[in-house]
Write an enzyme that holds these catalytic residues in place. Sequence first.
Site, short mmCIF file in Angstrom:
data_model
loop_
_atom_site.label_atom_id
_atom_site.label_comp_id
_atom_site.label_asym_id
_atom_site.label_seq_id
_atom_site.Cartn_x
_atom_site.Cartn_y
_atom_site.Cartn_z
N HIS A 22 -8.32 34.71 63.14
CA HIS A 22 -8.42 33.61 62.18
C HIS A 22 -9.45 32.60 62.66
CE1 HIS A 22 -5.32 32.33 65.03
NE2 HIS A 22 -5.63 31.08 64.73
N HIS A 64 -10.65 34.09 66.50
CA HIS A 64 -9.83 34.47 67.64
C HIS A 64 -8.46 34.97 67.18
CE1 HIS A 64 -8.31 30.50 66.66
NE2 HIS A 64 -7.24 30.73 67.41
N ASP A 101 -4.55 34.35 68.61
CA ASP A 101 -3.91 33.37 69.49
C ASP A 101 -3.38 33.99 70.78
OD1 ASP A 101 -4.32 31.16 67.85
OD2 ASP A 101 -2.50 31.56 66.68
N ARG A 110 2.25 23.61 64.71
CA ARG A 110 2.17 25.05 64.97
C ARG A 110 3.19 25.49 66.00
NH1 ARG A 110 -2.83 28.02 67.92
NH2 ARG A 110 -1.38 28.12 69.67
#
Length: 294
Positions: free
Chosen positions: A270, A115, A117, A285
């Site tokens: 990723h 995907h 983000d 993150r």
Amino acid sequence: MTASTKTEALPQHFEVRPFPAPVGAEILGLDISKPINAEDFARIHRAHLDHHVLVFRDQRITPQEHIDFSRRFGPLEIHVLHQFHLKNHPEILIVSNIKENGEPIGLGDAGVYWHSDISYKHQPSLGSLLHAQELPSEGGDTLFADQHLAWEALNPGLQQRILPLKAEHSYLAKYEELRAKNPWRPKLSQAQIDQVAPAVQPVVRTHPETGRKALFVSEHFTTRIVGLPQEESDALLAELFAHSVKPEFVYRHAWAPHDLVFWDNRSLMHLAAGTPDHLRRRLNRTTVVGDTPF
């Protein structure tokens, strides 16, 4: 001497070393906990555009320093899963398989499908910065696939076919499937569902800073090609999903302690390779808000 020159940060001596891979470079010798002057920041920004994923080695930084550095690239996203925000730092999403008192401290199955983000919002992410806190002794790799290379490798006929197309992206596409496998993944409230209404994006997006085209569909979030019959849409998406992650487009990152990895969601997809259940993994993150794809 003016006030601006008095406060200008001292230059840092660091190296940008490209990986022997289709994409990616490591940054050696930079300390993100120290002020970064405009010239050094411009060099980092250029390296990010050129290599799409940067690995800043040995960053012994606090959550606030992580946030402050991330904000140099733009405003930060507050992830819909508020359950896994770092306490007092809602800009940080905890990515972890660790459980404390029988409850997960973070999102343990993040990235199990390829995907980009936040592609399910009208303004998807510019990029994400993931900082290693606790790493397993095996597993835990992250794979990155260059979608500029994927676009350029398509045959011209298929390029022309998909160039005008748009696709729907939905955060909910695989959410219940993931919950069935991982019951501790939180059930979404109606308020959370309302935050992630589906978005329609171009199948091929143009990078707003470099002008390069990239495929912009993913197995995790893309549900259908707008205007195509379902069977035709499914077949085309399956073909693009398989093509977009061919080994010749992929860099596999094996994490080292204190790595901070910054990838460009406008250029890459990723995937998390997975961690054995009995080994602990935790990363923090941040995600930088991007612009409307075109």
